[in-house]
Write a protein that holds these residues in place. Structure first.
Motif, PDB file in Angstrom:
ATOM      1  N   MET A   1       0.542 -23.298  47.211  1.00  0.00           N
ATOM      2  CA  MET A   1       1.253 -22.057  46.897  1.00  0.00           C
ATOM      3  C   MET A   1       0.312 -21.092  46.162  1.00  0.00           C
ATOM      4  SD  MET A   1       4.735 -21.470  44.633  1.00  0.00           S
ATOM      5  CE  MET A   1       5.697 -22.458  45.776  1.00  0.00           C
ATOM      6  N   THR A   2       0.316 -19.815  46.593  1.00  0.00           N
ATOM      7  CA  THR A   2      -0.540 -18.819  45.955  1.00  0.00           C
ATOM      8  C   THR A   2      -0.035 -18.512  44.554  1.00  0.00           C
ATOM      9  OG1 THR A   2      -1.011 -17.828  48.098  1.00  0.00           O
ATOM     10  CG2 THR A   2      -1.503 -16.510  46.155  1.00  0.00           C
ATOM     11  N   GLN A   3      -0.916 -18.566  43.587  1.00  0.00           N
ATOM     12  CA  GLN A   3      -0.535 -18.297  42.201  1.00  0.00           C
ATOM     13  C   GLN A   3      -0.473 -16.796  41.966  1.00  0.00           C
ATOM     14  OE1 GLN A   3      -3.061 -20.124  39.320  1.00  0.00           O
ATOM     15  NE2 GLN A   3      -1.738 -19.624  37.594  1.00  0.00           N
ATOM     16  N   VAL A   4       0.635 -16.338  41.384  1.00  0.00           N
ATOM     17  CA  VAL A   4       0.799 -14.920  41.090  1.00  0.00           C
ATOM     18  C   VAL A   4       0.004 -14.567  39.844  1.00  0.00           C
ATOM     19  CG1 VAL A   4       2.447 -13.108  40.508  1.00  0.00           C
ATOM     20  CG2 VAL A   4       3.091 -14.890  42.132  1.00  0.00           C
ATOM     21  N   SER A   5      -0.769 -13.488  39.937  1.00  0.00           N
ATOM     22  CA  SER A   5      -1.586 -13.069  38.803  1.00  0.00           C
ATOM     23  C   SER A   5      -0.711 -12.638  37.641  1.00  0.00           C
ATOM     24  CB  SER A   5      -2.498 -11.908  39.227  1.00  0.00           C
ATOM     25  OG  SER A   5      -3.160 -11.359  38.098  1.00  0.00           O
ATOM     26  N   ALA A   6      -1.146 -12.985  36.428  1.00  0.00           N
ATOM     27  CA  ALA A   6      -0.417 -12.542  35.235  1.00  0.00           C
ATOM     28  C   ALA A   6      -0.620 -11.053  35.000  1.00  0.00           C
ATOM     29  CB  ALA A   6      -0.888 -13.339  34.024  1.00  0.00           C
ATOM     30  N   ILE A   7      -1.675 -10.506  35.565  1.00  0.00           N
ATOM     31  CA  ILE A   7      -1.950  -9.074  35.429  1.00  0.00           C
ATOM     32  C   ILE A   7      -1.155  -8.326  36.482  1.00  0.00           C
ATOM     33  CG2 ILE A   7      -3.722  -7.285  35.551  1.00  0.00           C
ATOM     34  CD1 ILE A   7      -5.724  -9.399  34.587  1.00  0.00           C
ATOM     35  N   LYS A   8      -0.326  -7.443  36.023  1.00  0.00           N
ATOM     36  CA  LYS A   8       0.551  -6.721  36.945  1.00  0.00           C
ATOM     37  C   LYS A   8      -0.185  -5.612  37.678  1.00  0.00           C
ATOM     38  CE  LYS A   8       4.673  -7.711  34.204  1.00  0.00           C
ATOM     39  NZ  LYS A   8       5.744  -7.143  33.334  1.00  0.00           N
ATOM     40  N   VAL A   9      -0.974  -4.832  36.946  1.00  0.00           N
ATOM     41  CA  VAL A   9      -1.654  -3.681  37.547  1.00  0.00           C
ATOM     42  C   VAL A   9      -3.092  -3.601  37.059  1.00  0.00           C
ATOM     43  CG1 VAL A   9      -1.719  -1.150  37.710  1.00  0.00           C
ATOM     44  CG2 VAL A   9       0.479  -2.340  37.772  1.00  0.00           C
ATOM     45  N   SER A  10      -4.004  -3.414  37.988  1.00  0.00           N
ATOM     46  CA  SER A  10      -5.394  -3.097  37.669  1.00  0.00           C
ATOM     47  C   SER A  10      -5.589  -1.601  37.903  1.00  0.00           C
ATOM     48  CB  SER A  10      -6.364  -3.876  38.566  1.00  0.00           C
ATOM     49  OG  SER A  10      -6.243  -5.261  38.382  1.00  0.00           O
ATOM     50  N   ILE A  11      -6.000  -0.890  36.857  1.00  0.00           N
ATOM     51  CA  ILE A  11      -6.233   0.555  36.952  1.00  0.00           C
ATOM     52  C   ILE A  11      -7.740   0.782  37.022  1.00  0.00           C
ATOM     53  CG2 ILE A  11      -5.841   2.809  35.900  1.00  0.00           C
ATOM     54  CD1 ILE A  11      -3.516   1.463  34.327  1.00  0.00           C
ATOM     55  N   ILE A  12      -8.198   1.388  38.093  1.00  0.00           N
ATOM     56  CA  ILE A  12      -9.632   1.546  38.362  1.00  0.00           C
ATOM     57  C   ILE A  12     -10.049   2.979  38.056  1.00  0.00           C
ATOM     58  CG2 ILE A  12     -11.376   1.492  40.194  1.00  0.00           C
ATOM     59  CD1 ILE A  12      -9.632  -0.767  41.473  1.00  0.00           C
ATOM     60  N   VAL A  13     -11.029   3.121  37.158  1.00  0.00           N
ATOM     61  CA  VAL A  13     -11.448   4.441  36.670  1.00  0.00           C
ATOM     62  C   VAL A  13     -12.949   4.623  36.871  1.00  0.00           C
ATOM     63  CG1 VAL A  13     -11.396   6.044  34.719  1.00  0.00           C
ATOM     64  CG2 VAL A  13      -9.659   4.231  34.877  1.00  0.00           C
ATOM     65  N   PRO A  14     -13.381   5.317  37.912  1.00  0.00           N
ATOM     66  CA  PRO A  14     -14.801   5.634  38.068  1.00  0.00           C
ATOM     67  C   PRO A  14     -15.208   6.727  37.073  1.00  0.00           C
ATOM     68  CG  PRO A  14     -13.610   5.792  40.156  1.00  0.00           C
ATOM     69  CD  PRO A  14     -12.594   5.764  39.059  1.00  0.00           C
ATOM     70  N   VAL A  15     -16.398   6.594  36.500  1.00  0.00           N
ATOM     71  CA  VAL A  15     -16.858   7.542  35.484  1.00  0.00           C
ATOM     72  C   VAL A  15     -18.243   8.069  35.845  1.00  0.00           C
ATOM     73  CG1 VAL A  15     -17.607   7.762  33.082  1.00  0.00           C
ATOM     74  CG2 VAL A  15     -15.511   6.492  33.625  1.00  0.00           C
ATOM     75  N   TYR A  16     -18.361   9.388  35.861  1.00  0.00           N
ATOM     76  CA  TYR A  16     -19.683   9.994  36.057  1.00  0.00           C
ATOM     77  C   TYR A  16     -19.742  11.315  35.299  1.00  0.00           C
ATOM     78  CZ  TYR A  16     -23.923  11.865  38.087  1.00  0.00           C
ATOM     79  OH  TYR A  16     -25.189  12.384  38.241  1.00  0.00           O
ATOM     80  N   ASN A  17     -20.454  11.315  34.181  1.00  0.00           N
ATOM     81  CA  ASN A  17     -20.706  12.522  33.384  1.00  0.00           C
ATOM     82  C   ASN A  17     -19.422  13.284  33.034  1.00  0.00           C
ATOM     83  OD1 ASN A  17     -23.404  11.869  33.560  1.00  0.00           O
ATOM     84  ND2 ASN A  17     -23.928  13.461  35.046  1.00  0.00           N
ATOM     85  N   VAL A  18     -18.516  12.595  32.357  1.00  0.00           N
ATOM     86  CA  VAL A  18     -17.231  13.221  32.000  1.00  0.00           C
ATOM     87  C   VAL A  18     -16.948  13.072  30.504  1.00  0.00           C
ATOM     88  CG1 VAL A  18     -16.069  13.117  34.243  1.00  0.00           C
ATOM     89  CG2 VAL A  18     -16.109  11.087  32.779  1.00  0.00           C
ATOM     90  N   GLU A  19     -17.977  13.171  29.685  1.00  0.00           N
ATOM     91  CA  GLU A  19     -17.806  12.923  28.252  1.00  0.00           C
ATOM     92  C   GLU A  19     -16.761  13.840  27.609  1.00  0.00           C
ATOM     93  OE1 GLU A  19     -21.492  13.573  26.265  1.00  0.00           O
ATOM     94  OE2 GLU A  19     -21.723  15.646  26.954  1.00  0.00           O
ATOM     95  N   LEU A  20     -16.551  15.025  28.170  1.00  0.00           N
ATOM     96  CA  LEU A  20     -15.594  15.958  27.579  1.00  0.00           C
ATOM     97  C   LEU A  20     -14.147  15.584  27.853  1.00  0.00           C
ATOM     98  CD1 LEU A  20     -17.318  19.399  28.343  1.00  0.00           C
ATOM     99  CD2 LEU A  20     -17.381  18.079  26.224  1.00  0.00           C
ATOM    100  N   TYR A  21     -13.919  14.757  28.856  1.00  0.00           N
ATOM    101  CA  TYR A  21     -12.553  14.478  29.304  1.00  0.00           C
ATOM    102  C   TYR A  21     -12.177  12.999  29.241  1.00  0.00           C
ATOM    103  CZ  TYR A  21     -13.933  18.920  31.376  1.00  0.00           C
ATOM    104  OH  TYR A  21     -14.431  20.191  31.565  1.00  0.00           O
ATOM    105  N   LEU A  22     -13.148  12.143  29.104  1.00  0.00           N
ATOM    106  CA  LEU A  22     -12.910  10.709  29.263  1.00  0.00           C
ATOM    107  C   LEU A  22     -11.975  10.139  28.206  1.00  0.00           C
ATOM    108  CD1 LEU A  22     -13.484   8.129  30.781  1.00  0.00           C
ATOM    109  CD2 LEU A  22     -15.603   7.859  29.456  1.00  0.00           C
ATOM    110  N   GLU A  23     -12.112  10.570  26.962  1.00  0.00           N
ATOM    111  CA  GLU A  23     -11.268  10.019  25.898  1.00  0.00           C
ATOM    112  C   GLU A  23      -9.795  10.271  26.173  1.00  0.00           C
ATOM    113  OE1 GLU A  23     -10.739  10.040  21.027  1.00  0.00           O
ATOM    114  OE2 GLU A  23     -12.193  11.383  21.966  1.00  0.00           O
ATOM    115  N   LYS A  24      -9.462  11.484  26.599  1.00  0.00           N
ATOM    116  CA  LYS A  24      -8.058  11.807  26.889  1.00  0.00           C
ATOM    117  C   LYS A  24      -7.539  10.949  28.033  1.00  0.00           C
ATOM    118  CE  LYS A  24      -4.944  15.738  27.419  1.00  0.00           C
ATOM    119  NZ  LYS A  24      -4.841  17.221  27.404  1.00  0.00           N
ATOM    120  N   CYS A  25      -8.363  10.735  29.031  1.00  0.00           N
ATOM    121  CA  CYS A  25      -7.980   9.894  30.157  1.00  0.00           C
ATOM    122  C   CYS A  25      -7.692   8.470  29.692  1.00  0.00           C
ATOM    123  CB  CYS A  25      -9.096   9.890  31.207  1.00  0.00           C
ATOM    124  SG  CYS A  25      -8.829   8.723  32.558  1.00  0.00           S
TER     125      CYS A  25
END
Length: 335
Positions: A1-25
């Motif tokens: 039987m496939t085991q269900v992950s305890a983690i419900k959602v993985s949120i993927i955030v690519p980052v490239y030169n966004v120092e002005l906005y990253l903290e708020k995100c």
């Protein structure tokens, strides 16, 4: 039987030169009301202070923020890097200069589980750097929480194919990834994922805040817009291989919305005259190849309403002139 992950959602955030906005995100993500999430932050070769911000959040939220450093490979490559490492039952994608409501992932996860949906969708809105709403982007007006795709395939040709306002069952990505080294990768992949869904879930809440930056790279419009047509052609091939291959009307609607109107909306901002006319010729080829009639384009309906009639007068004029190949007048309108 496939085991269900305890983690419900993985949120993927690519980052490239966004120092002005990253903290708020990242603040909007670590404060999510949904528990049992992971936030995968991919530093895609940033040259600014983005990495220091990521490390601070890692230290402050060690059970939520997981940072990675990789060589610059572009948005698709960074997203794929995150997909390969995600442990959640569902995947979400947030661009690092945007932010979301605190209840976004709780509501979307709850709806997906409630209706056994492979994809959940919310409304989104554009905001400026002061947080002022500049445009509401309503996705599925009048639709219920649960949408059976077989009975509502018009959704395929009507919705906007942003990755960021959707939650995806992880299994949808089993043999799928964002195509590298192209622009408009969402238009190329997300419709393919939709074709593999049976049930969609929808909330009308405007959970996603899409930042329109004045200095955004998206303001530089060139022949890279031709990737829109290539993406639509790829999706058209996949549609014709899918269980919906006999539903040609819905494919035509997709080709008209994304291949004609989305393309023209981009081309309107192309300043180089040579690029503009090269793109015009490619659009003519696309229209002829897919046997799209001008009458059908002008009468295209989105969510039951004529698309052109819902647009501001200037856009109506631009689109109509473009479709009738009146290029010189179109150039005057765009300058």
């Amino acid at each position: 039987m496939t085991q269900v992950s305890a983690i419900k959602v993985s949120i993927i955030v690519p980052v490239y030169n966004v120092e002005l906005y990253l903290e708020k995100c990242l603040l909007s993500l670590v404060n999510q009301t949904l528990q049992n999430i992971e936030i995968l932050v991919m530093n895609d070769g940033s040259k600014d202070n983005s990495q220091q911000i990521i490390e601070k959040f890692q230290k402050d939220y060690p059970n939520k923020i997981f940072g990675f450093i990789k060589e610059n490979g572009g948005l698709s490559d960074a997203r794929n890097f995150g997909i390969d490492r995600a442990k959640g039952q569902y995947l979400g994608f947030v661009d690092s200069d945007d932010y979301v409501s605190e209840t976004m992932f709780e509501e979307m996860y709850g709806l997906a589980e409630k209706h056994q949906a492979e994809m959940a969708i919310c409304n989104l809105q554009k905001v400026d750097e002061n947080g002022t709403i500049t445009q509401k982007l309503t996705q599925l007006p009048g639709f219920p929480e649960k949408i059976t795709l077989e009975n509502n395939l018009s959704v395929f040709s009507d919705i906007s194919y942003f990755a960021c306002n959707k939650l995806f069952k992880k299994e949808l990505f089993q043999n799928k990834r964002f195509k590298r080294r192209i622009h408009f990768e969402d238009i190329e992949l997300i419709p393919q994922l939709l074709l593999n869904c049976n049930i969609l879930a929808f909330t009308p809440n405007y959970h996603y805040q899409y930042l329109e930056r004045q200095n955004s790279i998206s303001k530089s419009h060139t022949t890279k817009g031709l990737d829109i047509l290539r993406a639509v052609e790829t999706v058209s091939e996949k549609f014709n291989q899918s269980r919906f291959s006999d539903r040609k009307k819905d494919l035509k609607g997709f080709q008209i919305l994304e291949g004609v109107y989305t393309f023209l909306a981009y081309q309107a901002f192309v300043k180089d005259e040579g690029d503009f006319y090269k793109m015009s010729k490619e659009l003519d080829r696309f229209i002829a190849l897919n046997d799209l009639k001008i009458k059908d384009i002008l009468e295209y309906k989105r969510f039951g309403k004529n698309y052109l009639l819902s647009l501001p007068l200037r856009k109506k004029i631009y689109y109509i002139l473009s479709l009738f190949r009146l290029r010189r007048i179109v150039r005057l309108l765009t300058n």
